[in-house]
Scaffold this motif. Sequence first.
Motif, PDB file in Angstrom:
ATOM      1  N   ILE A 166       0.726  -1.155   0.052  1.00  0.00           N
ATOM      2  CA  ILE A 166       0.083   0.074  -0.056  1.00  0.00           C
ATOM      3  C   ILE A 166       0.857   1.221  -0.082  1.00  0.00           C
ATOM      4  CG2 ILE A 166      -1.819   1.305   1.225  1.00  0.00           C
ATOM      5  CD1 ILE A 166      -2.524  -1.542   2.600  1.00  0.00           C
ATOM      6  N   ALA A 167       1.821   1.231   1.032  1.00  0.00           N
ATOM      7  CA  ALA A 167       2.696   2.361   1.137  1.00  0.00           C
ATOM      8  C   ALA A 167       3.898   2.975  -0.101  1.00  0.00           C
ATOM      9  CB  ALA A 167       3.451   2.430   2.343  1.00  0.00           C
TER      10      ALA A 167
ATOM     11  N   GLY B  20      -1.030   4.585  -1.212  1.00  0.00           N
ATOM     12  CA  GLY B  20      -2.367   4.210  -1.097  1.00  0.00           C
ATOM     13  C   GLY B  20      -2.861   5.012   0.003  1.00  0.00           C
ATOM     14  N   GLU B  21      -3.880   5.840  -0.258  1.00  0.00           N
ATOM     15  CA  GLU B  21      -4.490   6.544   0.495  1.00  0.00           C
ATOM     16  C   GLU B  21      -6.047   5.829   1.002  1.00  0.00           C
ATOM     17  OE1 GLU B  21      -4.118   9.867  -2.095  1.00  0.00           O
ATOM     18  OE2 GLU B  21      -4.481  10.929  -0.187  1.00  0.00           O
ATOM     19  N   VAL B  22      -6.522   5.152   0.281  1.00  0.00           N
ATOM     20  CA  VAL B  22      -7.798   4.336   0.259  1.00  0.00           C
ATOM     21  C   VAL B  22      -7.669   2.877   0.122  1.00  0.00           C
ATOM     22  CG1 VAL B  22     -10.250   4.223  -0.433  1.00  0.00           C
ATOM     23  CG2 VAL B  22      -8.970   6.462  -0.227  1.00  0.00           C
TER      24      VAL B  22
ATOM     25  N   LEU C 124      -3.060  -2.250  11.598  1.00  0.00           N
ATOM     26  CA  LEU C 124      -1.868  -2.647  11.449  1.00  0.00           C
ATOM     27  C   LEU C 124      -0.800  -1.917  10.632  1.00  0.00           C
ATOM     28  CD1 LEU C 124       0.539  -3.958  13.270  1.00  0.00           C
ATOM     29  CD2 LEU C 124       0.024  -6.078  11.946  1.00  0.00           C
ATOM     30  N   ALA C 125      -1.205  -1.702   9.307  1.00  0.00           N
ATOM     31  CA  ALA C 125      -0.505  -0.945   8.224  1.00  0.00           C
ATOM     32  C   ALA C 125      -0.467   0.402   8.840  1.00  0.00           C
ATOM     33  CB  ALA C 125      -1.441  -1.150   6.868  1.00  0.00           C
TER      34      ALA C 125
ATOM     35  N   PRO D 118      -3.245   5.057   5.282  1.00  0.00           N
ATOM     36  CA  PRO D 118      -4.498   4.232   4.436  1.00  0.00           C
ATOM     37  C   PRO D 118      -5.717   4.234   5.079  1.00  0.00           C
ATOM     38  CG  PRO D 118      -2.708   2.476   4.966  1.00  0.00           C
ATOM     39  CD  PRO D 118      -2.344   3.988   5.338  1.00  0.00           C
ATOM     40  N   GLN D 119      -6.602   4.674   4.609  1.00  0.00           N
ATOM     41  CA  GLN D 119      -7.930   4.506   5.081  1.00  0.00           C
ATOM     42  C   GLN D 119      -8.684   3.426   4.643  1.00  0.00           C
ATOM     43  OE1 GLN D 119      -8.817   6.891   7.653  1.00  0.00           O
ATOM     44  NE2 GLN D 119      -6.735   7.942   7.232  1.00  0.00           N
TER      45      GLN D 119
END
Length: 333
Positions: free
Chosen positions: A135-136, A140-142, A155-156, A174-175
Amino acid sequence: MRKRVFSGFRPTGRQHIGNYLGAVQNFIALQDEYDCVYCVVDIHALTTLESTESLREDIYEMVLDWLAAGIDPQKSIIFVQSHVPQVEELHTLFSMVTPLGWLLRVPTFKEKVKMQPHNVNYGLVGYPVLMTADIALYKGEVVPVGEDQLPHLELAREIVRRFNSLFGFVFPEPQAKLTNFPSVLGLDGVQKMSKSYNNHIEIAASPREISERVMAAFTDPARRYRSDPGHPEVCNVFRLHNFFTPARVEEIASECRGAHIGCVDCKKILAESISANLEPFRERRAALVSESGYVAQVLADGANRAEVIAKGTIKEVKEKMKLLQRADLEQLG
Ligand code: SF4
């Protein structure tokens, strides 16, 4: 500026209607609102795979289904996780800021240990760290998730928060975007639809295959004879009508309760409506198959676009961490 969505999906081969209703439809809808990065997480798959024999074919078939269903490579980045090796680098760097206790507490790790006691590999423990790196790396925000994935995403968020506080801000937290689509029960009416339970219908199935599968589905056990009044609320065939025959669900429920329709006829209606709903998909899929090399081209282009973002993130990470980079060697003296 549009927010970036990241979603990873294990290479599971041909998609079934549970995947389609629960994930793929959501992927398609998100494309119009967000910049979407859709990743086939082949490295994650290695944590539980007994054999890699079908991995290539599974990636091809899954991506083919995604494309035929409407995931648009012009709008979204579609690629294979291992084609952008920077994710392994970020995974290692994140592993240095993640306390082991956080990982050992993750409920799915404990479940996996029970499920495969013969293969409790490091990858199972590090799974949430690799997921965070996925994700990071693309900032990635969503992240579209089901309820069961919420602890992983929390946890992320903790891992990136810790990194940001130790080294300075790099990553947005991230949401979660909870999907509106419920998990779909399989044809046994008990387990979630899954190939491993053989209770599924592939979205690429022919009308005949769909009919054979639906005819074998479990229904309301109280309907032993056609004259027995039914209880559609406990019948999985009826649940599937909600998705595929929405205009007739009231009528079907009433006819079932009054024993005016038998399960065989009810299933015939369902098989026909599933088949009709998936007809345009089957046509697009056949057209894509005839376009030789199309899936490979989409994945190559996706990996190139993903790698541009990934390289930028890794550069930023190393600068923040004050790692001595090869490019800085001249200044070392
Ligand atoms: Fe289920 Fe349809 Fe049979 Fe009613 S008639 S129990 S809804 S299959």
